[in-house]
Design an enzyme around this catalytic site. Structure first.
Site, short mmCIF file in Angstrom:
data_model
loop_
_atom_site.label_atom_id
_atom_site.label_comp_id
_atom_site.label_asym_id
_atom_site.label_seq_id
_atom_site.Cartn_x
_atom_site.Cartn_y
_atom_site.Cartn_z
N SER A 45 4.18 -4.12 4.89
CA SER A 45 4.63 -2.76 5.23
C SER A 45 5.43 -2.76 6.54
CB SER A 45 3.43 -1.82 5.36
OG SER A 45 2.56 -2.29 6.39
N HIS A 46 5.28 -3.81 7.35
CA HIS A 46 6.01 -3.86 8.61
C HIS A 46 6.90 -5.09 8.72
CE1 HIS A 46 3.19 -0.67 9.41
NE2 HIS A 46 4.01 -0.29 10.36
N GLU A 186 2.31 5.17 2.79
CA GLU A 186 1.52 5.22 1.55
C GLU A 186 1.60 6.60 0.92
OE1 GLU A 186 -2.43 3.45 1.58
OE2 GLU A 186 -1.82 2.36 3.37
#
Ligand code: NDP
Length: 334
Positions: A45-46, A186
């Site tokens: 996600s990063h 999310e």
């Protein structure tokens, strides 16, 4: 088209992307390394997912890729860094030698960084300090997405906090978490896939509980984790990373004035403690007693265990890149 790349190759590619899009040579390395660290450790996600966001933000003018951080020896026990509207990672790196020196000499030292853009996971900022033997705590505030417990509208960021501590002969224990019950990304994914959220994740624009992700994104807010307790941690982060540093609060965000901007302009506080300064604490022995007891109680997974396992694979076999990631890289390099 390569399916895997080494960390060195990926760092080289990302440095080229950042240089191509207006980041100075001094700043490109630290920002590229934080993206690579996330991708290497499976914190996707990063990782590369964020690369187009970095580039769009640079194009928008919201962040200055060429900013030169100014480090001040503010007090015997305090380093202060003006990030000058640049990325947080070069600002932290600029103040790190003075921070380390103070913490070694005095046992404890914080750095207060302001006007920095933090678009990454926080553990890459502090894990290296724990490898050097420091206990490290980091807090970052961000743009408004989260409600304060009892409130009706978003006010604070999903502000993350990370902790790292050294262990004898092992990699440090590290945890890194948002202060919201769910990350904003999310909620976005749920909206894109037409899925509803679990109860207790968000409020709509009128401050009423909702499970509709679109209502959360469309003027609503995300709830803090752990109700009022997570909320208190979130406003502590706002105080230590926002008010203390002299940086903006989440609700003062102006990124909407820069179309395409995605990075939160924030503040960051990192505190280092040298555990060997406390007389007779037997830190390294005691910490292993603690982890031994945790393990004996039936716990099989500690924070960072998952990341370290993925890291081992990545260092051995390379980092797998999807066709989409590879195409994005080529496009941004063109
Ligand atoms: P998670 O809830 O996924 O994980 C939080 C921590 O808990 C991690 O250290 C993770 O370790 C650990 N963990 C997860 N599951 C378990 C388990 N079963 N047992 C023990 N430990 C566990 O993180 P969040 O969604 O809250 O945040 C994700 C990332 O987003 C963070 O890196 C955060 O810094 C970043 N973020 C950044 C923001 C910014 O403004 N820059 C804003 C908000 C978030 P492990 O890593 O091993 O999985």
């Amino acid at each position: 088209m390569p399916q895997t790349v080494s960390t060195g190759e990926l760092t080289g590619l990302l440095v080229r992307v950042f240089l191509r899009h207006g980041v100075s040579a001094e700043n490109a390395g630290p920002v590229a390394e934080t993206v690579v660290a996330a991708e290497r450790d499976g914190a996707v996600s990063h990782g590369l997912l964020r690369l187009p966001g970095y580039v769009l933000t640079l194009k928008s003018g919201w962040v200055d890729g060429r900013a030169v951080p100014v480090v001040t020896d503010a007090a015997p026990g305090l380093v202060a860094t003006e990030a000058a509207n640049g990325f947080a990672q070069p600002a932290l790196r600029a103040g790190a030698p003075l921070l380390r020196e103070k913490a070694r000499r005095q046992g404890i030292a914080p750095v207060a960084i302001r006007n920095s853009h933090h678009f990454a996971a926080v553990w890459p900022d502090i894990e290296p300090f724990a490898v050097e033997g420091f206990i490290a705590l980091a807090m970052v505030n961000g743009r408004q997405r989260m409600v304060v417990w009892g409130g009706k509208r978003k006010l604070l960021g999903t502000s993350p906090m990370a902790f790292a501590c050294p262990r004898p002969g092992r990699l440090p224990l590290v945890w890194d978490q948002a202060s919201s019950v769910m990350a904003q990304g999310e909620v976005l994914l749920a909206a894109q896939h037409g899925k509803m959220l679990p109860e207790g994740v968000g409020l709509d624009a009128d401050g009423r509980p909702t499970t509709d992700p679109r209502a959360v994104l469309d003027g609503g807010s995300i709830l803090p984790f752990g109700g009022h307790k997570g909320s208190s941690i979130a406003f502590m982060i706002e105080i230590l990373a926002g008010a203390l540093t002299g940086g903006p609060f989440g609700f003062e965000d102006r990124s909407h004035e820069y179309p395409g901007a995605q990075t939160p302009k924030a503040g960051q506080t990192v505190i280092l403690i040298d555990p060997l300064h406390v007389p007779g604490n037997r830190y390294f022995e005691r910490i292993e007693s603690l982890f031994g007891a945790i393990k004996a109680s039936g716990v099989e997974r500690l924070p960072a265990d998952r990341r370290y396992a993925v890291r081992k694979q990545s260092l051995r076999n390379g980092i797998p890149l999807s066709d989409r990631d590879w195409e994005t890289l080529q496009k941004l390099l063109a």
